[in-house]
Design an enzyme around this catalytic site. Structure first.
Site, PDB file in Angstrom:
ATOM      1  N   ARG A  80       0.827  -1.221   0.000  1.00 49.12           N
ATOM      2  CA  ARG A  80       0.000   0.000   0.000  1.00 49.12           C
ATOM      3  C   ARG A  80       0.861   1.273   0.000  1.00 49.12           C
ATOM      4  NH1 ARG A  80      -3.355  -3.430   2.751  1.00 49.12           N
ATOM      5  NH2 ARG A  80      -2.821  -2.796   4.862  1.00 49.12           N
ATOM      6  N   TYR A  84      -0.042   4.435  -2.266  1.00 47.53           N
ATOM      7  CA  TYR A  84      -0.176   5.822  -1.802  1.00 47.53           C
ATOM      8  C   TYR A  84       0.776   6.747  -2.566  1.00 47.53           C
ATOM      9  CZ  TYR A  84      -2.528   3.415   2.036  1.00 47.53           C
ATOM     10  OH  TYR A  84      -3.360   2.612   2.755  1.00 47.53           O
ATOM     11  N   TYR A 106     -13.398  10.043   1.426  1.00 47.30           N
ATOM     12  CA  TYR A 106     -14.544   9.826   2.314  1.00 47.30           C
ATOM     13  C   TYR A 106     -14.151  10.124   3.768  1.00 47.30           C
ATOM     14  CZ  TYR A 106     -12.858   5.324   4.129  1.00 47.30           C
ATOM     15  OH  TYR A 106     -12.141   4.360   4.764  1.00 47.30           O
TER      16      TYR A 106
END
Ligand SMILES: C[S@@+](CC[C@H](N)C(=O)[O-])C[C@H]1O[C@@H](n2cnc3c(N)ncnc32)[C@H](O)[C@@H]1O
Length: 276
Positions: A80, A84, A106
């Site tokens: 990840r 990113y 979100y």
């Protein structure tokens, strides 16, 4: 007619970046200001809970680009951190082109969310205007749905894996939130789930401060107005068998009463009785 000097450089508009939060529940939890940034952006990057939220963003701006494809797809194994870094790169590429860029994430864009912080820091480093607008986080929804005022006894928040890997000391007189409980103990940053064995280790760790019978809550805020929040209450010892999802947050209510700080009270000339 005045001739235009040929050596005069064309004014290139400076790119800008604003990271906004869309809240958890579709369309209704975004601030007026954040919505306006989205409507007036040249390009909007998005990371939202589902296709409904993505479609709603697309009604606000005609150039909305989901960041979702940067996550591992199918059987792909991808760290990840790389995801990113690629997201930040994509955002910055547009800022460098002189565009008004909005990154719509979100919840609150800067709460347990690193991409906005990385992108803003990078943009500022390169001399661009960059800022964050707050949003309604999962935690804000939790206090509302579970009916808790965290001010009554205080609260602590940790990322679940960080809580396991480092020597954090919870205060059992306060509310404890463990975010990303669904990947607790996952250190490779390549998987999106945890295991009962890892959760059992977390239960043993927590049992230093909380009885195994202590009631905990698995919370999931609704992402659509037609949904209800998930508020599952269970004893701590049952955590390893609970159904956890990427949107689960663990709430551990206080297991002990607040204790008076008698030394400070004495210095202030206040008695315990004065505090009711
Ligand atoms: C990467 S963080 C993003 C948090 C988000 N920035 C916010 O402000 O809520 C993901 C974690 O947030 C929490 N989360 C996200 N969606 C949630 C939901 N619908 N209900 C409860 N917790 C949620 C979970 O702990 C999840 O593992």
């Amino acid at each position: 007619m005045t001739p235009v000097p040929t050596d005069k450089k064309q004014e290139v508009p400076r790119g800008t970046l604003v990271c906004v939060g869309t809240g958890l529940n579709l369309a209704g939890q975004i601030s007026i200001l954040s919505k306006s940034y989205i409507e007036n952006a040249d390009v909007v990057f998005s990371l939202v809970p589902d296709g409904f939220a993505q479609h709603w963003l697309e009604t606000l701006n005609e150039d909305v680009r989901s960041l979702q494809p940067y996550y591992a797809q199918g059987d792909e194994v991808k760290n990840r951190r790389d995801t990113y870094a690629q997201m930040v790169q994509a955002i910055l590429d547009e800022v460098r082109l002189g565009k008004k860029v909005v990154c719509a994430l979100y919840g609150h864009p800067g709460v347990f969310a690193c991409v906005s912080h990385f992108a803003i820091a990078q943009a500022k480093d390169e001399g661009y205007s960059a800022k964050m607008e707050p949003g309604i986080s999962a935690e804000a929804c939790l206090w509302a749905d579970v009916g808790i005022d965290p001010g009554n006894s205080g609260h602590q928040s940790f990322e679940a894996s960080q809580f396991m890997f480092y020597r954090h000391t919870p205060d059992p007189t306060t509310h404890l939130l463990l975010w990303q409980i669904g990947i607790a103990g996952e250190h490779t940053l390549t998987k999106f789930s945890t295991s009962s064995d890892r959760l059992q280790i977390l239960v043993e760790q927590l049992s230093e401060w909380y009885p195994l019978e202590h009631e905990i809550v698995i919370y999931e805020a609704p992402n659509l107005p037609v949904q209800s929040p998930r508020i599952d209450r269970l004893p701590l010892k049952n955590l390893p068998f609970a159904e956890l999802t990427p949107i689960s947050t663990l709430l551990i209510p206080p297991s002990r009463e607040l204790a008076f700080n008698t030394e400070i009270l004495a210095k202030l000339g206040i008695s315990e009785a004065d505090l009711g």
